[in-house]
Scaffold this motif. Structure first.
Motif, mmCIF file in Angstrom:
data_model
loop_
_atom_site.group_PDB
_atom_site.id
_atom_site.type_symbol
_atom_site.label_atom_id
_atom_site.label_comp_id
_atom_site.label_asym_id
_atom_site.label_seq_id
_atom_site.Cartn_x
_atom_site.Cartn_y
_atom_site.Cartn_z
ATOM 1 N N TYR A 33 -33.399 -63.243 -4.141
ATOM 2 C CA TYR A 33 -33.617 -61.921 -4.750
ATOM 3 C C TYR A 33 -34.192 -60.932 -3.740
ATOM 4 N N VAL A 34 -35.198 -61.384 -2.967
ATOM 5 C CA VAL A 34 -35.795 -60.494 -1.971
ATOM 6 C C VAL A 34 -34.768 -60.074 -0.936
ATOM 7 N N SER A 35 -33.957 -61.025 -0.470
ATOM 8 C CA SER A 35 -32.926 -60.695 0.507
ATOM 9 C C SER A 35 -31.931 -59.684 -0.060
ATOM 10 N N ALA A 36 -31.506 -59.904 -1.293
ATOM 11 C CA ALA A 36 -30.559 -58.973 -1.915
ATOM 12 C C ALA A 36 -31.179 -57.594 -2.108
ATOM 13 N N GLU A 37 -32.444 -57.563 -2.506
ATOM 14 C CA GLU A 37 -33.132 -56.287 -2.702
ATOM 15 C C GLU A 37 -33.201 -55.500 -1.400
ATOM 16 N N LEU A 38 -33.470 -56.173 -0.304
ATOM 17 C CA LEU A 38 -33.587 -55.494 0.989
ATOM 18 C C LEU A 38 -32.240 -55.046 1.524
#
Length: 659
Positions: free
Chosen positions: A244-249
Motif C-alpha cells: 500500500y505504501v509503495s502504491a501510494e508513493l
C-alpha cells in the motif's frame, strides 16, 4: 500426495510467473522498444525475466532457511533437505543477480555484447563505480556467500546468522527500486525492502513445504503447516502494508489507477486478496480436516492454487519494476538545501499546536509497534484463559511504551530531527530513557516464556530462541549492570563524536540502526536497575542507585559540554539546511545540550524512586520470610544464635578462670 500434484505446485509457480510477466510487460509497456538507443528485445525481456528469477531464488533461499530455524526439528530429514533447497535457491539467486547486473549494463548503455577490451572495461566500471552496478555486484557476491554457507553450516544457532546475512543480501535490491521522486525516497526504500523480504519468506516457505512433503509424515505435517500458517499471516500483513505504501508513493491519486502502472497494481492487489482468502481457508478449515482425517488431497490442491496466485503476483511485481510510474521520478531542476540534504522539503517552523500535524511515517516502526502491542496482549489473554495471573499495570505500561515509540519514530520528532539538532537529541533521550522506562516493567521476556508453548519435537520456536538468547554468553556480558551502565554512558561520546553520527544522519539504514541501538542500550540499562525479567546477575539495591547517579552524571557532563561548546557537530549538515526560522545552528545545538542535561532528570528521578520502592519491598519480603521461618521452626534460628552466644560467654569465663 500424488507425485504429479507435488510437482505441479512449484511448476505452476514458475509457469504462471513467466506468463504473468509477459502479460504485465504487454500491459505496462515495460518491454517496449526505446525510441533512442534501444538495447534490443533480448535485453528488454531478459532484464525483467532475470529480475523475476532473482525474486524466486531469494524466496527459496529465505523460505528454506526460515523453516530450518523455526519449523523443522534439527537433525530431521526435512531439516537437511531444506538446507539443500536453500543452497540451490541461493545458487539460482546468485546466477540470476549476475545476469541481471549484466542486462542492466546493456540496458543503460545500449551497447551490443562483444568480447573486446572496451566492453569488458565498461562493464567493470559499471559494476564498481556506478550505484546500480555496485548494487547487483554486492547482491551477487552475497548470494554466492550464502550458497557456500548453506552447504557448510548445519548448526541451528549458526544458521540464524546465515539467515540474517541472507536477508541482508536483499537490501541492495531495495535501494534500486522506484525512488518515488525526490520526496518519500526513504519511505519508498523501506516499503520495497519489507515487501521483498516478507514476500520471499511467504512464498519460499510454501514452495519448500510442497517440495519436501514426502519427507514429512502426516502428523508432523499438521504441525509444520500450522507453524507456517502463523508466519504467513504476519507476512501477509507486512506485504499488504508495504504494498500500500509503495502504491501510494508511486501512484498518488485514485484516478491514476487507470494508468498502465495502476492496472498492474490492481491485478497484484487482486492476487494478494486471493492469497489472503486461501490463507484464511487453510487456517479455519483445511488444517483441522488434515489433522482429523489425515487426507492431504484438498490441502495440496489449495497449495497449488496458492502458488499459482503467488506466481501472478511475482510476475507482475517484476514487470512493475520496468513500468513507468504515474508519479514523475525525475529530480526537479531546482531544489532547496533541505531537499538536497534530506530528500524532503523544509518543514515549517515548529509552532504548537500545528507541530502535532507534522508526521513522517516510518513503516518499519509502525509494524514493530503494532505487532508488539498485538502479540503482548495475545500473551496476556492466553495466560488469563488458563487461569494464570498477570498484573493489570504491565499491559498498560507496555502499550504506553509502544505508543510513545510510535510517536517518536513517526511523529514531529521524525520530521525535524534532520533539521534541528535539538529535535534529534530530544528523540535520542526519549528512545534511550523514556521508552525503556515504560517497556522494562512490563516484563515482555517473562510473559513470552510463560505464554508461548514449549516445543518437544526438537524444533525451535520463539520460546526456545528467546531462552537461547537470554542464556547466551553475549547476553550474560551485556546484561551485566556495570557493562550496561558503561554502554549507556559511553554511547553518547561514541555516537556523536565519531563517523557514526554522520552515517545515522545521511543514510536511511544508519538512521534505523541508530533507533535500534538507542533502544537496546537504554533497555539494558533500565533492566539492570528495575527489570523483572530473568538476568544472570542483579546488583544489590544500594549499588543500583550508585550506578544510576554515576551514569546520569556522565549525561550531565555531556550536555554541559554541548551547551558550552563553540564547534558545530556535522556543520555541513545542520549548518546548511537553509532554514530561515528558529535559532541559529550553534544555538540549536546548545539547546540540544540543555535537553541532554535536563530531560534526563525526570526519568532519573523516576528510576531512583522505583529502585527505592523495590528496595523497601525487598526488605519487607525478607522480613516476612524470616518471620515465617521462625514460626515454622519455633525460633530455631534464634535459639541456635543464642546458644552460640552462650557458648562464647562460657568460653570467655573459662579462659578468665584459667588466668
Amino acid at each position: 500426495m500424488p507425485r504429479v500434484v507435488r510437482i505441479a505446485g512449484p511448476a505452476a509457480l514458475v509457469a504462471v510467473s513467466f506468463l504473468a510477466l509477459l502479460v504485465a510487460l504487454a500491459i505496462g509497456g515495460g518491454a517496449a522498444p526505446q525510441l533512442l538507443e534501444d538495447p534490443g528485445a533480448v535485453v528488454r525481456y531478459g532484464l525483467p525475466a532475470s529480475t523475476m528469477l532473482v525474486n524466486l531464488g531469494a524466496s527459496g533461499m529465505i523460505g528454506a532457511i526460515g523453516l530450518t530455524l523455526f519449523v523443522f526439528p534439527a537433525g530431521s530429514k526435512a531439516y537437511a533437505r531444506s538446507l539443500d533447497v536453500a543452497a540451490a535457491s541461493a545458487a539460482v539467486f546468485t546466477v540470476a543477480a549476475a545476469l541481471t547486473g549484466f542486462f542492466s549494463y546493456l540496458s543503460v548503455t545500449a551497447r551490443a555484447f562483444s568480447l573486446d577490451d572496451a566492453f569488458g572495461q565498461g562493464l567493470g566500471q559499471f559494476l564498481t563505480q556506478i550505484a546500480l552496478g555496485q548494487a547487483w555486484l554486492q547482491t551477487t557476491l552475497m548470494g554466492a556467500a550464502v550458497t557456500v554457507l548453506c552447504f557448510a553450516v548445519r548448526n541451528q544457532t549458526a544458521l540464524f546468522f546465515v539467515g540474517l546475512f541472507a536477508v541482508a543480501s536483499l537490501w541492495p535490491m531495495a535501494q534500486q527500486g522506484h525512488a518515488a521522486g525526490v520526496n518519500g525516497h526513504d519511505a519508498a526504500i523501506t516499503a520495497l525492502g519489507l515487501h521483498i523480504i516478507f514476500a520471499a519468506a511467504w512464498l519460499g516457505g510454501l514452495v519448500v513445504i510442497a517440495l519436501l512433503s514426502r519427507q514429512i509424515e502426516t502428523g508432523a505435517l499438521v504441525e509444520v503447516v500450522s507453524r507456517y500458517s502463523s508466519v504467513a499471516l504476519v507476512c501477509f500483513v507486512v506485504v499488504a502494508a508495504s504494498g500500500y505504501v509503495s502504491a501510494e508513493l508511486r501512484v498518488g491519486t485514485l484516478d491514476r489507477l487507470l494508468t498502465p502502472y495502476g492496472v498492474l497494481v490492481l491485478v497484484k492487489v487482486g492476487a494478494l486478496l486471493a492469497l489472503g482468502v486461501i490463507g484464511a481457508i487453510h487456517r479455519r478449515f483445511v488444517i483441522a480436516r488434515l489433522a482429523t482425517s489425515g487426507r492431504r488431497r484438498h490441502f495440496w490442491w489449495l497449495v497449488v492454487a496458492e502458488l499459482g496466485f503467488m506466481g501472478i503476483a511475482t510476475g507482475f511485481a517484476a514487470a512493475l519494476a520496468r513500468t513507468a510510474t504515474p508519479v514523475p521520478e525525475t529530480v526537479p531542476p531546482e531544489q532547496t538545501a533541505a531537499q538536497i540534504l534530506t530528500g524532503e522539503p523544509l518543514p515549517p517552523e515548529p509552532v504548537f499546536p500545528q507541530l502535532l500535524g507534522q508526521w513522517n511515517v516510518d513503516l518499519i516502526w509502525v509494524l514493530v509497534c503494532g505487532f508488539g502491542i498485538v502479540f503482548y496482549l495475545a500473551g496476556v489473554i492466553r495466560l488469563r484463559r488458563r487461569g494464570d495471573r498477570w498484573p493489570w499495570y504491565r499491559p498498560v505500561l507496555w502499550v504506553a511504551g509502544m505508543l510513545l515509540l510510535f510517536f517518536v519514530t513517526n511523529g514531529p520528532l521524525n520530521v525535524y530531527q534532520d533539521i534541528l539538532f535539538s529535535a534529534h537529541m530530544f528523540g535520542h533521550m526519549t528512545l534511550s530513557m523514556m521508552v525503556p522506562l515504560l517497556l522494562v516493567p512490563a516484563g515482555p521476556v517473562t510473559l513470552a516464556l510463560r505464554a508461548i508453548r514449549k516445543r518437544d519435537d526438537g524444533s525451535r520456536g520463539m520460546r526456545e530462541w528467546i531462552l537461547l538468547a537470554v542464556h547466551s554468553r553475549v547476553a550474560t556480558v551485556i546484561a551485566n549492570p556495570v557493562v550496561a551502565g558503561v554502554l549507556f554512558a559511553t554511547s553518547l561520546v561514541a555516537f556523536y563524536y565519531t563517523p557514526l553520527f554522520r552515517w545515522a544522519t545521511v543514510d536511511h539504514l544508519g538512521h534505523e540502526w541508530m533507533i535500534v541501538h538507542f533502544l537496546i542500550v537504554g533497555y539494558l540499562f533500565v533492566q539492570a536497575l528495575i527489570g523483572i525479567d530473568p538476568v544472570p546477575y542483579k546488583l544489590p539495591y544500594p549499588f543500583r542507585l550508585l550506578l544510576l547517579l554515576a551514569t546520569m552524571a556522565f549525561h550531565a557532563f555531556f550536555g554541559l559540554a554541548l551547551m558550552e561548546g563553540d564547534g558545530l557537530l556535522l556543520a555541513d549538515w545542520f549548518g546548511a539546511t537553509g532554514r530561515d526560522w528558529g535559532p541559529s545552528a550553534i544555538d540549536d545545538q546548545r539547546n540540544g545540550g540543555g535537553i541532554a542535561w535536563s530531560i534526563g532528570e525526570i526519568p532519573t528521578f523516576i528510576l531512583a524512586l522505583v529502585v527505592a520502592v523495590q528496595w523497601s519491598r525487598s526488605d519487607k519480603k525478607e522480613t516476612k520470610r524470616r518471620d515465617r521461618n521462625a514460626d515454622r521452626t519455633h525460633e530455631a534460628e534464634l535459639g541456635a544464635y543464642n546458644a552460640m552466644l552462650g557458648k562464647l560467654a562460657e568460653r570467655d569465663r573459662d579462659e578468665g578462670d584459667a588466668r
